[in-house]
Enzyme design. Structure first.
Site, PDB file in Angstrom:
ATOM      1  NE  ARG A  74      32.958  14.574 -25.303  1.00 15.67           N
ATOM      2  CZ  ARG A  74      33.518  14.278 -24.132  1.00 15.67           C
ATOM      3  NH1 ARG A  74      32.993  14.737 -22.998  1.00 15.67           N
ATOM      4  NH2 ARG A  74      34.601  13.528 -24.067  1.00 15.67           N
ATOM      5  CG  HIS A 118      33.973   8.832 -21.616  1.00 16.84           C
ATOM      6  ND1 HIS A 118      33.475  10.103 -21.821  1.00 16.84           N
ATOM      7  CD2 HIS A 118      34.387   8.800 -20.325  1.00 16.84           C
ATOM      8  CE1 HIS A 118      33.571  10.801 -20.705  1.00 16.84           C
ATOM      9  NE2 HIS A 118      34.128  10.031 -19.772  1.00 16.84           N
ATOM     10  CD  GLU A 163      38.432  13.713 -18.422  1.00 17.64           C
ATOM     11  OE1 GLU A 163      37.837  14.775 -18.198  1.00 17.64           O
ATOM     12  OE2 GLU A 163      38.472  12.769 -17.594  1.00 17.64           O
ATOM     13  CG  ASN A 285      36.676  17.033 -20.730  1.00 19.72           C
ATOM     14  OD1 ASN A 285      36.115  17.600 -21.665  1.00 19.72           O
ATOM     15  ND2 ASN A 285      36.628  15.718 -20.569  1.00 19.72           N
ATOM     16  CE1 TYR A 287      33.780  18.362 -14.452  1.00 16.78           C
ATOM     17  CE2 TYR A 287      35.636  17.500 -15.691  1.00 16.78           C
ATOM     18  CZ  TYR A 287      34.277  17.562 -15.462  1.00 16.78           C
ATOM     19  OH  TYR A 287      33.408  16.849 -16.246  1.00 16.78           O
ATOM     20  CD  GLU A 351      33.769  15.219 -19.343  1.00 16.45           C
ATOM     21  OE1 GLU A 351      34.064  15.341 -18.136  1.00 16.45           O
ATOM     22  OE2 GLU A 351      33.929  14.167 -19.976  1.00 16.45           O
TER      23      GLU A 351
END
Length: 445
Positions: A74, A118, A163, A285, A287, A351
């Protein structure tokens, strides 16, 4: 512990973080070129001018991906390479680069996954209002059509935005990402125009024949003892994007709480119909989770508008070099929540990864903590699949160490170590471990 047949394993990067060549072949300035040159905005005064020099070293990097067994990659397109001022005719040299990259990927059996935005907005569009302006959403759709016109015969999977929460709330509300504005009302306008851009671009891509179109959101499970605090932050982090895209409406509680900052007059009839056109995949994504509690007198967190009286609580979990808690079970919780609340949506982890203080010694980076991090999160993803989540792929962030936005080059997320002075790449132990995961399509139980 085997994943479903055809599960897509790979890695991810972003244009401004790796490409460099900031002034070559007709590329125009982006908001990150401007922001990174603003004193005090980026650690060390670092910029993406050179980054990982991927623009010149992409063949080497693709060969390295193939050697590491990657099945998918990606990457994002730099809008300023395609339209230096954000509108008008395409810059053919910019399109040529991405065509070469896609062909190189196909030549090594790696599936390209394109992200159209992005964060590197052409500066000229920001000068005219950026994502607070409806014009930017309209220009984004035109740009998407240009890119698809060149790459559509070789790229099957497209994601519009990466995002939008970060773009809107970090970039326009808190000022800690480009373009560095601190206007809460502007942040909510940016939320809507980013999503409108997604909807308009999706329509263009579908009209041109795109087979798979989606969007990537950074989501987090929100927990705490106070239901109102949890709902407030969940609304701002998750539902303000999930609900428009997957239900065609903004959450009523979020709209009401935000009225102190905006009258929502930027939302026009028909916008939500465009925004909620069916997606073929939702990129997630993940985290770290967020824990909150009610605390009288607590000032608002600048990235969460209206959060006065809400404290963000750090637990005793292991932390990454970014200070983020390591909680793999949060990924299971998040995936099963999305599958439950928004059924029928195919999911991809676009991600997930971690920055640690890696050390290159004797030609090796022994990053056991990253291996443990990924192992835990892969197992959490497997548990979510077992619980019914339609998860189809996992893209580790990131292929290699790179420019980490406002943190500059000090934080290393890569599977591959980069010496920025020499541009030498050295696969870390985690990259070699991940190669075996991909080869086995799973983990030892």
């Amino acid at each position: 512990m085997t994943f479903p047949a055809g599960f897509l394993w790979g890695t991810a990067t972003a244009s401004y973080q790796i490409e460099g060549a900031a002034r070559e072949d007709g590329r125009g300035p982006s908001i990150w070129d401007t922001f990174s040159r603003t004193p005090g905005k980026v650690v060390g005064g670092h910029t993406g001018d050179v980054a990982c020099d991927h623009y010149h070293r992409y063949r080497e990097d693709v060969a390295m991906m193939a050697e590491l067994g990657m099945r998918a990659y990606r990457f994002s397109i730099a809008w300023p390479r395609i339209q230096p001022d954000g509108s008008g005719p395409a810059n053919p040299r910019g399109l040529d680069f991405y065509e070469r990259l896609v062909d190189e990927l196909h030549g090594h059996g790696i599936t390209p996954i394109v992200t159209l935005y992005h964060w590197d907005l052409p500066q000229s569009l920001e000068d005219r209002g950026g994502w607070t302006s409806r014009e930017t959403a309209e220009r984004f759709a035109e740009y998407a059509a240009i890119v698809y016109g060149r790459l559509g015969d070789r790229v099957e999977t497209w994601t519009t935005l990466n995002e939008p929460w970060c773009s809107a709330f970090l970039g326009y509300g808190a000022g800690i990402h480009a373009p560095g504005r601190t206007d809460t009302g502007a942040a909510f306008a940016a939320v809507h125009h980013l999503l409108l851009g997604h909807g308009l671009a999706t329509a263009e891509l579908r009209a041109a024949g795109a087979r798979q179109v989606g969007i990537t959101l950074n989501l987090a499970p929100i927990s705490g003892s106070d239901p109102e605090a949890v709902a407030h932050i969940d609304g701002l982090q998750n539902r303000i994007f999930l609900d428009p895209v997957l239900r065609g409406e903004y959450p009523a509680d979020v709209v009401e709480r935000a009225r102190r900052f905006t009258d929502w007059s930027f939302v026009r009839d028909g916008d939500l119909d465009l925004i909620s056109a069916p997606v073929d995949l939702l990129g997630i994504n993940y985290y770290s989770p967020t824990t909150v509690e009610a605390r009288a007198g607590q000032p608002a967190n600048p990235v969460h508008p209206g959060s006065e009286g809400i404290a963000f609580v750090q637990g005793g979990e292991e932390k990454t070099a970014m200070g983020w808690s390591v909680v793999p079970s949060g990924l299971t919780e998040l995936l099963t929540r999305v599958a439950r609340d928004y059924p029928g949506t195919p999911l991809v982890i676009t991600e997930n990864g971690a920055a640690f203080d890696d050390v290159l010694a004797d030609g090796r980076v022994a990053d056991e903590r990253r291996i443990a991090f990924l192992d835990g999160h892969f197992r959490a993803a497997h548990a979510a699949i077992a619980a019914g989540a339609d998860l189809r792929g996992y893209l580790v962030w990131s292929l290699m160490d790179n420019f980490e936005w406002a943190e500059g080059y000090g934080k290393r997320f890569g599977l591959v170590h980069v010496d920025y002075a020499s541009q030498r790449r050295v696969p870390k132990d985690s990259a070699l471990w991940y190669r075996e995961v991909i080869r086995n399509n799973g983990l030892r139980a």
